[in-house]
Design a protein around this motif. Structure first.
Motif, PDB file in Angstrom:
ATOM      1  N   UNK A   6     -15.944  51.928  -5.256  1.00 37.84           N
ATOM      2  CA  UNK A   6     -15.575  53.354  -5.270  1.00 37.84           C
ATOM      3  C   UNK A   6     -14.778  53.707  -4.017  1.00 37.84           C
ATOM      4  N   UNK A   7     -15.229  53.240  -2.872  1.00 35.57           N
ATOM      5  CA  UNK A   7     -14.549  53.549  -1.616  1.00 35.57           C
ATOM      6  C   UNK A   7     -13.156  52.937  -1.530  1.00 35.57           C
ATOM      7  N   UNK A   8     -12.895  51.898  -2.329  1.00 34.75           N
ATOM      8  CA  UNK A   8     -11.594  51.221  -2.296  1.00 34.75           C
ATOM      9  C   UNK A   8     -10.520  51.950  -3.103  1.00 34.75           C
ATOM     10  N   UNK A   9     -10.887  52.927  -3.902  1.00 29.73           N
ATOM     11  CA  UNK A   9      -9.938  53.576  -4.810  1.00 29.73           C
ATOM     12  C   UNK A   9      -8.697  54.108  -4.096  1.00 29.73           C
ATOM     13  N   UNK A  10      -8.822  54.900  -3.021  1.00 35.40           N
ATOM     14  CA  UNK A  10      -7.597  55.405  -2.382  1.00 35.40           C
ATOM     15  C   UNK A  10      -6.672  54.295  -1.888  1.00 35.40           C
ATOM     16  N   UNK A  11      -7.224  53.268  -1.260  1.00 37.64           N
ATOM     17  CA  UNK A  11      -6.393  52.181  -0.734  1.00 37.64           C
ATOM     18  C   UNK A  11      -5.648  51.466  -1.852  1.00 37.64           C
ATOM     19  N   UNK A  12      -6.310  51.245  -2.988  1.00 40.90           N
ATOM     20  CA  UNK A  12      -5.672  50.541  -4.101  1.00 40.90           C
ATOM     21  C   UNK A  12      -4.627  51.432  -4.762  1.00 40.90           C
ATOM     22  N   UNK A  13      -4.911  52.709  -4.912  1.00 39.46           N
ATOM     23  CA  UNK A  13      -3.946  53.621  -5.532  1.00 39.46           C
ATOM     24  C   UNK A  13      -2.673  53.755  -4.686  1.00 39.46           C
ATOM     25  N   UNK A  14      -2.796  53.619  -3.378  1.00 37.55           N
ATOM     26  CA  UNK A  14      -1.637  53.746  -2.497  1.00 37.55           C
ATOM     27  C   UNK A  14      -0.931  52.416  -2.254  1.00 37.55           C
ATOM     28  N   UNK A  15      -1.474  51.317  -2.778  1.00 34.63           N
ATOM     29  CA  UNK A  15      -0.922  49.986  -2.519  1.00 34.63           C
ATOM     30  C   UNK A  15       0.277  49.691  -3.417  1.00 34.63           C
ATOM     31  N   UNK A  16       1.130  48.734  -3.023  1.00 30.95           N
ATOM     32  CA  UNK A  16       2.234  48.314  -3.886  1.00 30.95           C
ATOM     33  C   UNK A  16       1.700  47.695  -5.183  1.00 30.95           C
ATOM     34  N   UNK A  17       2.490  47.714  -6.259  1.00 26.37           N
ATOM     35  CA  UNK A  17       2.041  47.128  -7.524  1.00 26.37           C
ATOM     36  C   UNK A  17       1.717  45.637  -7.385  1.00 26.37           C
ATOM     37  N   UNK A  18       0.712  45.197  -8.151  1.00 22.91           N
ATOM     38  CA  UNK A  18       0.386  43.777  -8.171  1.00 22.91           C
ATOM     39  C   UNK A  18      -1.095  43.523  -8.050  1.00 22.91           C
ATOM     40  N   UNK A  19      -1.447  42.241  -7.953  1.00 27.51           N
ATOM     41  CA  UNK A  19      -2.832  41.838  -7.756  1.00 27.51           C
ATOM     42  C   UNK A  19      -3.098  41.891  -6.256  1.00 27.51           C
ATOM     43  N   UNK A  20      -3.888  42.835  -5.846  1.00 26.47           N
ATOM     44  CA  UNK A  20      -4.118  43.078  -4.424  1.00 26.47           C
ATOM     45  C   UNK A  20      -5.365  42.336  -3.954  1.00 26.47           C
ATOM     46  N   UNK A  21      -5.420  42.033  -2.658  1.00 24.43           N
ATOM     47  CA  UNK A  21      -6.562  41.339  -2.064  1.00 24.43           C
ATOM     48  C   UNK A  21      -7.016  42.071  -0.808  1.00 24.43           C
ATOM     49  N   UNK A  22      -8.195  41.720  -0.327  1.00 24.93           N
ATOM     50  CA  UNK A  22      -8.706  42.308   0.907  1.00 24.93           C
ATOM     51  C   UNK A  22      -7.787  41.997   2.079  1.00 24.93           C
ATOM     52  N   UNK A  23      -7.157  40.834   2.047  1.00 30.70           N
ATOM     53  CA  UNK A  23      -6.255  40.435   3.128  1.00 30.70           C
ATOM     54  C   UNK A  23      -5.044  41.357   3.217  1.00 30.70           C
ATOM     55  N   UNK A  24      -4.490  41.765   2.073  1.00 29.12           N
ATOM     56  CA  UNK A  24      -3.244  42.563   2.141  1.00 29.12           C
ATOM     57  C   UNK A  24      -3.473  44.065   2.038  1.00 29.12           C
ATOM     58  N   UNK A  25      -4.687  44.503   1.721  1.00 33.10           N
ATOM     59  CA  UNK A  25      -4.976  45.938   1.692  1.00 33.10           C
ATOM     60  C   UNK A  25      -5.346  46.451   3.087  1.00 33.10           C
ATOM     61  N   UNK A  26      -5.169  47.740   3.345  1.00 33.55           N
ATOM     62  CA  UNK A  26      -5.730  48.309   4.573  1.00 33.55           C
ATOM     63  C   UNK A  26      -7.243  48.335   4.474  1.00 33.55           C
ATOM     64  N   UNK A  27      -7.906  48.678   5.571  1.00 36.81           N
ATOM     65  CA  UNK A  27      -9.358  48.770   5.566  1.00 36.81           C
ATOM     66  C   UNK A  27      -9.831  49.721   4.468  1.00 36.81           C
ATOM     67  N   UNK A  28     -10.924  49.348   3.821  1.00 37.60           N
ATOM     68  CA  UNK A  28     -11.587  50.260   2.890  1.00 37.60           C
ATOM     69  C   UNK A  28     -12.497  51.155   3.723  1.00 37.60           C
ATOM     70  N   UNK A  29     -12.207  52.447   3.717  1.00 34.42           N
ATOM     71  CA  UNK A  29     -12.946  53.396   4.548  1.00 34.42           C
ATOM     72  C   UNK A  29     -13.652  54.411   3.648  1.00 34.42           C
ATOM     73  N   UNK A  30     -14.923  54.570   3.856  1.00 33.14           N
ATOM     74  CA  UNK A  30     -15.710  55.521   3.054  1.00 33.14           C
ATOM     75  C   UNK A  30     -15.347  56.949   3.432  1.00 33.14           C
ATOM     76  N   UNK A  31     -15.215  57.794   2.419  1.00 28.99           N
ATOM     77  CA  UNK A  31     -14.962  59.230   2.613  1.00 28.99           C
ATOM     78  C   UNK A  31     -16.227  59.963   2.192  1.00 28.99           C
ATOM     79  N   UNK A  32     -16.924  60.590   3.146  1.00 29.35           N
ATOM     80  CA  UNK A  32     -18.202  61.238   2.853  1.00 29.35           C
ATOM     81  C   UNK A  32     -18.036  62.746   2.668  1.00 29.35           C
TER      82      UNK A  32
END
Length: 346
Positions: free
Chosen positions: A320-346
């Motif tokens: 759930x916390x990864x949703x913003x990072x993935x939605x803002x990422x370039x198209x493709x199969x994304x990985x933890x290595x190429x995504x920014x930090x997954x940050x929780x929004x409380x």
């Protein structure tokens, strides 16, 4: 600014993890639930809030993939049992990003070439991304491994031991019939070994590639250990001499030497014939060997009777916390290595 944006989300399936994710999406300040797909005909038509164990929210569950493909959404939390590649590609091609707890997309290079090509083409068509994550594999094998290894300049081996005490789990069919506890030790079920290897080797291969130490071989071994004393557990009885503990070790080798290792230690009793396994309370132990050795221990300070309510969040919340990072990422199969930090929004 992504902080100001609200993301429209479809929850896909409502098992233990999916139901927790569903509730979290409904309650999340930056997410809006716009759809819910369920596999069970009995759940179709029910309010999502009811299925999440909270107040009704006005979104009705459906069995219709067509309806969900046609729904305007930014992201799908894909948490069904098994991965339907046709379904995944339809969702991606319709412009929906996917965050999934399925372990099929941790390491694009090791995917079946035809499947990878189909998924990447769907991402191009929809301008969308897909990302596999969870607690394990995911957090402990990728997100936590990266900062730990960032302290080193000479690497020997990263070893992750996962401990899972099954003694309080009141699931007799799972423990005795499926997992094979309480029977005479015999040959380890190779299908179980292969299943664990598929997800964890691909996750750790992502890290091996990133640190420049690509593994040229992945070894997988399953072991059993019998109880030295009869143990009464929530699901029944483990007789002395029958299987009380199992472990599966996945090792990435480079030039014949271990580079990365994951070991699943699952047990119903710690009184076993292999005391050298050093079984610990549920959690993780991560050891880094190299010029900056580390030994990190993580446990879960939760009462045994609360485990069933706690553990689904371990897997669901990071997705759930990864949703913003993935939605803002370039198209493709994304990985933890190429995504920014997954940050929780409380």
């Amino acid at each position: 600014m992504t902080d100001a944006r609200t993301y429209k989300v479809i929850q896909w399936a409502t098992g233990n993890v999916g139901a927790r994710a569903l509730r979290t999406v409904i309650e999340h300040p930056q997410l809006e639930l716009v759809g819910l797909w369920v596999s069970s005909p009995e759940k179709a038509g029910k309010d999502a809030g009811e299925l999440a164990g909270i107040a009704p929210c006005g979104i009705k569950a459906t069995n219709s993939v067509d309806d969900m493909v046609a729904t305007d959404a930014d992201c799908v939390l894909y948490m069904r049992q098994g991965t339907d590649i046709d379904e995944v590609c339809r969702l991606l091609a319709s412009g929906k990003n996917i965050v999934t707890t399925r372990g099929d997309f941790h390491h694009p290079r090791s995917m079946d070439p035809d499947v990878r090509a189909r998924v990447e083409q769907a991402c191009l068509e929809g301008g969308s991304s897909i990302y596999s994550t969870g607690s394990s594999p995911g957090f402990v094998t990728e997100a936590l491994a990266i900062p730990l290894l960032s302290l080193s300049r000479r690497h020997e081996c990263l070893t992750i031991d996962e401990y899972a005490d099954m003694s309080t789990r009141n699931s007799p069919d799972l423990l005795f019939n499926i997992m094979g506890y309480g029977v005479s030790p015999g040959q380890f079920d190779q299908r179980k070994v292969d299943y664990v290897k598929h997800d964890f080797a691909s996750s750790m291969a992502q890290i091996a590639d990133a640190i420049g130490l690509e593994a040229d071989e992945w070894d997988a071994v399953g072991e059993m250990s019998a109880a030295t004393n009869t143990a009464e557990i929530a699901a029944g009885t483990i007789e002395a001499g029958t299987v009380a503990a199992q472990r599966i070790t996945i090792t990435g080798l480079r030039g014949g030497k271990p580079v990365l290792r994951f070991r699943a230690n699952w047990y119903c009793s710690r009184d076993i014939e292999h005391p050298e396994w050093e079984l610990r309370e549920s959690g993780w132990r991560i050891r880094v060997e190299g010029d900056t050795p580390l030994d990190v221990n993580i446990t879960f300070p939760v009462k045994p009777e609360d485990y069933a309510a706690y553990t689904p969040g371990l897997t669901a919340h990071r997705a759930v916390n990864a949703i913003p990072a993935v939605c803002e990422a370039p198209p493709g199969i994304r990985t933890t290595v190429d995504l920014p930090h997954v940050i929780a929004k409380f």
